[in-house]
Scaffold this active site. Structure first.
Site, mmCIF file in Angstrom:
data_model
loop_
_atom_site.group_PDB
_atom_site.id
_atom_site.type_symbol
_atom_site.label_atom_id
_atom_site.label_comp_id
_atom_site.label_asym_id
_atom_site.label_seq_id
_atom_site.Cartn_x
_atom_site.Cartn_y
_atom_site.Cartn_z
ATOM 1 N N HIS A 122 0.931 -1.136 0.309
ATOM 2 C CA HIS A 122 0.019 0.146 -0.055
ATOM 3 C C HIS A 122 1.055 1.303 -0.085
ATOM 4 C CE1 HIS A 122 -2.816 2.818 2.025
ATOM 5 N NE2 HIS A 122 -3.913 2.205 1.525
ATOM 6 N N ASP A 199 3.155 -4.785 8.108
ATOM 7 C CA ASP A 199 1.943 -3.935 8.060
ATOM 8 C C ASP A 199 0.647 -5.052 7.965
ATOM 9 O OD1 ASP A 199 -0.316 -2.659 6.889
ATOM 10 O OD2 ASP A 199 0.530 -2.016 5.149
ATOM 11 N N GLN A 202 -4.421 -5.225 6.916
ATOM 12 C CA GLN A 202 -5.703 -6.384 6.248
ATOM 13 C C GLN A 202 -5.604 -7.752 6.758
ATOM 14 O OE1 GLN A 202 -7.976 -5.304 4.317
ATOM 15 N NE2 GLN A 202 -6.835 -3.086 3.824
ATOM 16 N N LYS A 225 -10.391 -0.766 10.702
ATOM 17 C CA LYS A 225 -10.352 -1.846 9.902
ATOM 18 C C LYS A 225 -10.936 -3.053 10.675
ATOM 19 C CE LYS A 225 -7.292 -0.134 6.646
ATOM 20 N NZ LYS A 225 -7.877 0.254 5.013
ATOM 21 N N CYS A 363 -4.659 2.556 -3.653
ATOM 22 C CA CYS A 363 -3.393 2.869 -3.152
ATOM 23 C C CYS A 363 -2.429 2.098 -3.427
ATOM 24 C CB CYS A 363 -3.574 3.238 -1.467
ATOM 25 S SG CYS A 363 -4.845 4.612 -1.207
HETATM 26 N N1 PLP Z 1 -1.513 -0.722 4.517
HETATM 27 C C1 PLP Z 1 -2.852 -1.474 3.928
HETATM 28 C C2 PLP Z 1 -2.301 -3.047 3.567
HETATM 29 C C3 PLP Z 1 -3.992 -1.196 3.737
HETATM 30 O O1 PLP Z 1 -4.790 -1.708 3.306
HETATM 31 C C4 PLP Z 1 -4.348 0.321 4.437
HETATM 32 C C5 PLP Z 1 -5.605 0.830 4.080
HETATM 33 O O2 PLP Z 1 -6.164 0.612 3.116
HETATM 34 C C6 PLP Z 1 -3.205 0.900 4.934
HETATM 35 C C7 PLP Z 1 -2.019 0.449 5.030
HETATM 36 C C8 PLP Z 1 -3.482 2.419 5.440
HETATM 37 O O3 PLP Z 1 -4.457 2.414 6.504
HETATM 38 P P1 PLP Z 1 -4.989 3.664 7.272
HETATM 39 O O4 PLP Z 1 -5.426 4.397 6.124
HETATM 40 O O5 PLP Z 1 -5.931 3.303 8.027
HETATM 41 O O6 PLP Z 1 -3.799 4.206 7.734
#
Ligand code: PLP
Length: 407
Positions: A122, A199, A202, A225, A363
């Site tokens: 992401h 990370d 998900q 999430k 993203c």
């Molecule tokens: N990393 C992953 C794999 C994600 O799917 C997301 C959000 O879609 C993020 C990071 C960023 O999360 P946040 O916007 O809650 O900081």
């Protein structure tokens, strides 16, 4: 026994209609809906216990502090960290990664040192490192993947050099659904003496996560999430590693003593928590973690696995369907395109049928470039989705497909 109809009554929003159609909410990868229990906890704290934490001698402040700190313990238990000193509250995954990128690169890296990330990250796990690359001259190395969406483990092994200082990878891809073999990838990095940031944005909502069993050095996720409120998230870090890092922001709770000549910093985890924390958000997050724990993360994982397998089977029946991500280990995220129908058109028309999916690059533009596409439609499941909703999605896609065939 997973009583899906009973569970759905905890989420009032699932009963609403959009454009006169029952809502089919399949955008859980972006954010999840909140159970009554979480919303009522948040409301209850505002009504009954609201006071700033840590700094008050009065009753309400102490009660709010107790709630806030017991939420830290709930998070610790949920991911099986050793100590609450290892649980830093942030605004979410993105802030957690930015915090780590800034403090780790500042204190542990020099120009020319390398961070390994992967093709399927992401933007939140790309851009913070690029900011450090611009400011400090660190270098990004990228693990490639095959066409099914598996990271190439041999290539990963070859990326390590004496300059590698950190690996930062997604546990589960938000586009392909791939569940990366993070335990093995962490062991491989440790064999080179390199720590790993995972990370977990998900993964945390969908599977049991034990940071000690994974031997993750850092693990990050977002509350919103995992059925919790927006604006709160977590950075887990092994205590000895967090201890080595400098503070991220200054102010509030992160100090021990301040004078104009010299300031000393607070202990972990407060060293990283400048300013009034989102103490109501942390209580809401703890309630959400209690909620999913009561259902059982392994039970949720099994339910969502079956739902995803069903969805994959049904979607593959649709002519001209292209599904991106065919890794053997995959979560409940399905990205697809149908024939030449633009993802935006598909998403907009599905929306008119009451079906909420996400469209675009999610993203993950470098991943889109690897796949040779601009974007996809993405359906992502949560603990409250049903086979009937999958059927509605399949019927909706087929209807849109026929409209385009006839146009
Ligand atoms: N990393 C992953 C794999 C994600 O799917 C997301 C959000 O879609 C993020 C990071 C960023 O999360 P946040 O916007 O809650 O900081």
């Amino acid at each position: 026994m997973y009583d899906i109809q009973q569970i759905r009554t905890d989420f009032p929003i699932l009963n609403r209609t959009v454009y006169g159609k029952p809502l089919v909410y399949l955008d859980n990868g972006a954010t999840t809906q909140k159970p009554r229990q979480v919303v009522e906890t948040i409301m209850g704290e505002y009504y009954n216990t609201n006071a700033n934490v840590h700094r008050g001698v009065h009753f309400l402040s102490q009660q709010a502090t107790e709630l806030h700190e017991s939420s830290r313990e709930t998070v610790r238990r949920f991911i099986n960290a050793r100590s609450t000193n290892e649980i830093v509250f942030t605004r979410g995954t993105t802030e957690s990664i930015n915090l780590l990128a800034a403090t780790f690169c500042q204190s542990q890296m020099q120009a020319g040192d390398e961070v390994i990330i992967s093709t399927m990250e992401h933007h939140s796990n790309i851009v913070p490192w690029q900011l450090q690359a611009m400011q400090r001259g660190i270098v990004l190395r990228v693990i490639p993947m095959d066409d099914e969406g598996n990271l190439l483990q041999d290539e990963y092994e070859h990326l390590f050099s004496p300059k590698t200082k950190l690996v930062s990878i997604a546990h589960v891809s938000n586009v392909l659904g791939t569940v990366n073999p993070v335990r093995e990838m962490i062991a491989a990095a440790h064999a080179h003496g390199v720590p790993v940031l995972v990370d977990g944005a998900q993964s945390i909502p969908h599977m049991p996560v034990d940071v000690q069993a994974l031997d993750a050095d850092f693990y990050v996720f977002s509350g919103h999430k995992v059925y919790g409120p927006t604006g709160v998230g977590v950075l887990y870090g092994k205590e000895d590693l967090l201890d080595k890092l400098p503070p991220y922001q200054g102010g509030g709770e992160m100090i021990q003593h301040v004078s104009f000549e010299r300031t000393t910093f607070n202990e972990l985890p407060f060293k990283f928590e400048a300013g009034t924390p989102d103490y109501i958000g942390t209580t809401g997050l703890a309630k959400a973690l209690d909620y999913v724990s009561a259902l059982g993360m392994d039970v949720i994982a099994a339910y969502e696995h079956e739902l995803t397998q069903y969805a994959l089977r049904r979607l593959e029946e649709i002519p001209d369907m292209r599904i991106f991500g065919q890794a053997p280990e995959r979560g409940g995220v399905i990205s697809f395109l149908v024939g030449r129908i633009h993802h935006f058109d598909m998403g907009t028309l599905l929306d008119r049928l009451g079906i909420a999916v996400r469209t675009g690059h999610h993203c993950a533009q470098p991943l889109m470039a690897r796949l040779g596409i601009e974007g996809t439609v993405r359906a992502s499941f949560g603990l409250y989705n049903t086979k009937e909703e999958v059927d509605a999605l399949v019927a909706g896609i087929d209807r849109v497909r026929r409209m385009f065939l006839n146009s």
